[in-house]
Write an enzyme that holds these catalytic residues in place. Structure first.
Site, mmCIF file in Angstrom:
data_model
loop_
_atom_site.group_PDB
_atom_site.id
_atom_site.type_symbol
_atom_site.label_atom_id
_atom_site.label_comp_id
_atom_site.label_asym_id
_atom_site.label_seq_id
_atom_site.Cartn_x
_atom_site.Cartn_y
_atom_site.Cartn_z
ATOM 1 C CG ASP A 1 -23.759 10.820 -4.743
ATOM 2 O OD1 ASP A 1 -23.614 10.663 -5.976
ATOM 3 O OD2 ASP A 1 -23.680 9.896 -3.920
ATOM 4 C CG ASP B 1 -20.872 4.083 -6.351
ATOM 5 O OD1 ASP B 1 -20.162 4.918 -5.751
ATOM 6 O OD2 ASP B 1 -22.110 4.192 -6.469
HETATM 7 C C1 GLA Z 1 -23.640 6.916 -4.488
HETATM 8 C C2 GLA Z 1 -22.182 7.272 -4.282
HETATM 9 C C3 GLA Z 1 -21.654 6.481 -3.100
HETATM 10 C C4 GLA Z 1 -22.454 6.794 -1.871
HETATM 11 C C5 GLA Z 1 -23.929 6.531 -2.132
HETATM 12 C C6 GLA Z 1 -24.771 7.020 -0.989
HETATM 13 O O1 GLA Z 1 -23.793 5.603 -4.903
HETATM 14 O O2 GLA Z 1 -21.443 7.024 -5.437
HETATM 15 O O3 GLA Z 1 -20.285 6.773 -2.897
HETATM 16 O O4 GLA Z 1 -22.254 8.148 -1.524
HETATM 17 O O5 GLA Z 1 -24.383 7.163 -3.308
HETATM 18 O O6 GLA Z 1 -26.119 6.826 -1.220
#
Ligand code: GLA
Length: 725
Positions: A475, A545
């Protein structure tokens, strides 16, 4: 596929699957563009040179007026330059030792290479016959090597430039783009992508105009918009008209520019963003620029996308994974956020036992004292309070269910409240005299520093090497600010953003390429770094997200213009949806998620046998058509940005098998009858359509269409299958 040089006319012909790209070296040594489009015969093309207007232009340096064709400004460029009579956007701009900023890049030879050389510092497309054209500024010995690669199975040309200083004095590059693409007219639209967190790759279509239309990033990642563009003839739609897709293989500050020229022609340029960019080349040094993938189709935007998708699957994304059945994950993030312990995680994995969901992914919150998003990034050791027995305890439970285990990292980040920051505050990007911006309460690590890269590689690799981890989600959750590196000299700070990209690719080489058996998924606060640079390393990227099915029809539609369905990671999540508050059926959520690399992301610990049966059915159904998602041709039948409907159809390469998913956003009473026409089938084949229990001709299906029986209500889907009989 062929690359051919006609010595008489000094014309280069580059021929890919169904494209010809041609330019010639004119009498001044200027590489002058002639043609890019549908495959044509290897005829002379010099009659295409446009005359007129030379008088008002500057002559070629040192030549008195001698019309026609006596000014660089009249020549469609292969590589535009500045200050010597070419007046449109330059591809390269520099500061010479004398203090002038001039270039005049002229022919200095060529080579035809059977195999494309891979780039040394950045990812690039594999394979393909390659032309290396050498241009030189004879006054300063500054050189540009232009690489052009063509492929016999895709209508795509890959381009890049390597700039080299062959003089003893240093030269400072102030712009170093990857390409100039000259087009004969500007009666075209620019389709670009805009967006933000949870709203990625929305579509914008603008007519070209005199002047420049530009998209860019200045935040150290390619961002929630995208380093890509489509140039489509004004009448082009999904099926008809010419479309040129342009995608940079680059993950940091980029720019793409479409310029309408005074003579009605057009020029596209771009690459590393020259805003806040400088790069010094000492004697003998060179700078590689990111590769640009340019796809062409005269079968509309849909045809162009299919060329790009094929090119990505054949020549960019890792061969080991790209067409192989994907892991179907249960990810705990939206199910628990930070509020979990080992028992809860095990219960989530237990919840999907026997459903075919085959990988449990432990998301954020497993390390250091990470109980919220304000701390512990960089402390890559397991939190034994939450997970007694460490990762192995949960991994062995997951493995005992017959599932693989995956783990989340955010390798490039550091929390102020972390042990690593307390020990090494210098690891974070920060500028003298200034306070840092916080974003999600975290800072970006200065990965341009070798010690920081070593720390990241050692921490991540030691976890991967000591546990049975078969999947990683990588990420990157914030834009970088305060761009500055304490270890770079003051006069080299504008190299930072590109150095960040180079450092990122080095991290990928040292972590991903050293774990070839691990499946790595990319992510950046959703789809904030969704580009072909990243897809070279990550076979799929978390698309957004925003996991709401309705929103996803838009995000996946926009993403699919440039990227294949198999690159889009999509999850079925809970309702009401956590981002939008909207409730959609489980069937709808699965049908839309199944148009990508599918998975699940909700609290399955309370799943009943009924829930498991539903999930098992969905997974079985997905596995049946997965091959179409991984390798098929995508037809976008309905655009959710323009209507109440969305529809994707994936057709196997042999046209023997297809799936169509149609979606209606809002229901209603006494609405018009909605008819949808499948595309991409073989008109002479017969297809069994199980949903209708009928055998129908491809011609009947594609011409007479279908009327999907949507259930009453909002956000409904209908799926059809087509099996050759
Ligand atoms: C980001 C990612 C999510 C999740 C969060 C965790 O927002 O896109 O899918 O992994 O971080 O903090």
């Amino acid at each position: 596929m062929a690359i051919y040089f006609d010595r008489t006319t000094k014309t280069f012909y580059l021929e890919g699957k169904d494209i010809t790209y041609a330019f010639f070296i004119n009498k001044y040594g200027f590489a002058e563009h002639l043609y890019f489009g549908k495959r044509i015969s290897r005829d002379t093309l010099l009659h295409l040179r446009a005359t007129g207007g030379e008088v008002a232009s500057a002559t070629v340096p040192g030549n008195v007026y001698n019309a026609p064709f006596c000014s660089y400004q009249q020549f469609p460029a292969e590589l535009s330059f500045f200050g010597t009579g070419y007046f449109n956007e330059p591809t390269v701009h520099l500061l010479n030792a004398e203090g002038d900023r001039l270039t005049e890049l002229l022919y200095d030879g060529y080579e035809i290479l059977d195999e494309k050389p891979q780039m040394k510092t950045m990812p690039s497309m594999r394979g393909g016959k390659t032309l290396k054209l050498k241009l030189r500024d004879y006054a300063t010995d500054f050189c540009a090597e232009l690489y052009y690669t063509v492929y016999d199975d895709v209508s795509v040309i890959a381009r890049r430039v390597v700039y080299r200083n062959e003089r003893s004095e240093a030269v400072k590059l102030e712009r170093a783009y990857s390409f100039t693409l000259s087009l004969p007219d500007m009666k075209r639209d620019v389709i670009s992508f805009y967006g933000a967190w949870a709203s990625e790759r929305q579509i914008q279509r603008t007519p070209m105009h005199h002047g420049v239309i530009s998209v860019d990033s200045k935040v150290s990642r390619s961002t929630h918009l995208n380093p890509s563009m489509v140039i489509a003839t004004s009448n082009a739609n999904e099926e008809h008209g010419e479309a040129i897709g342009i995608a940079l293989m680059y993950s940091s500050h980029f720019v793409l520019k479409a310029e309408g020229l005074p003579n009605g022609a057009a020029q596209i340029t771009g690459g590393i963003n020259d805003f806040d960019f400088e790069w010094t080349l000492e004697e003998g040094e060179e700078l590689e620029t990111p590769e640009v993938i340019i796809a062409y189709s005269d079968e509309g935007i849909g045809g162009m996308s299919r060329e790009l998708h094929d090119a990505a699957r054949e020549y960019i994304i890792d061969k080991k994974f790209v067409k192989k059945s994907r892991p179907i994950v249960i990810n705990n993030w939206e199910g628990t956020y930070f509020d979990f312990n080992a028992e809860k995680l095990k219960a989530i994995a237990d919840g999907v036992r026997g459903t075919g969901v085959d990988t449990f992914v432990l998301d954020d919150g497993w390390f250091g004292k990470r109980n919220n998003d304000r701390c512990a990034l960089g402390d890559w050791w397991v939190n034994e309070e939450k997970l007694p027995g460490g990762l192995d305890a949960i991994i062995s439970h997951v493995n005992s269910l017959g599932m693989k285990f995956g783990l989340w990292f955010e390798p490039e980040m550091i929390s102020e409240d972390s042990d690593i920051y307390r020990a090494h505050p210098e690891y974070a990007i920060k500028a003298p005299l200034r306070k840092n911006c916080y974003s999600r309460q975290q800072f970006v690590m200065d990965i341009t520093r070798a010690d920081v890269r070593d720390y990241i590689v050692d921490s991540v690799n030691s976890i991967l090497d000591s546990h049975n981890i078969e999947y990683v989600k990588w990420d990157y959750n914030r834009h970088a600010t305060e761009l500055y590196s304490a270890l770079l000299p003051k006069d080299r700070q504008s190299e930072f953003a590109h150095r960040y990209a180079l450092a990122l690719y080095e991290l990928c080489e040292r972590i991903i390429k050293t774990h070839p058996q691990v499946f790595f998924e990319g992510c950046a606060g959703g789809g904030g770094r969704f580009d072909y640079g990243m897809l070279y390393y990550f076979p799929q990227i978390w698309t957004s997200d925003d996991s709401d099915a309705h929103e996803r029809t838009h995000i996946q539609y926009g993403t699919s213009i440039i990227y294949p369905m198999s690159a889009m990671s999509c999850h079925v999540s809970a309702v009401p949806n956590h981002q939008t508050g909207r409730s959609t059926d489980m069937k709808t959520r699965a049908d839309i998620a199944h148009l990508g690399a599918t998975g699940y992301e909700l609290d399955t610990s309370s799943f009943t046998d009924d829930d498991r049966n539903v999930t098992r059915g969905q997974v079985e159904e997905y596995r049946k058509h997965e091959e179409l998602i991984l390798s098929g041709d995508l037809y976008r039948l309905e655009n959710p940005f323009e209507s109440n409907f969305f529809a994707f159809m994936a057709v196997s390469k042999d046209k023997g098998n297809a799936i169509l998913t149609a979606y209606r956003a809002l229901g209603g009473v006494n609405r018009e009858i909605y008819r949808i026409k499948p595309r991409g089938l073989d008109k002479s084949k017969k297809y069994f359509v199980p949903e209708l229990n009928l055998i129908l001709g491809g011609d009947t299906l594609m011409n007479a269409g279908l009327i999907p029986p949507f259930e009453d209500g909002d956000f409904k889907t209908v799926t059809y299958h087509f099996e050759e009989k």
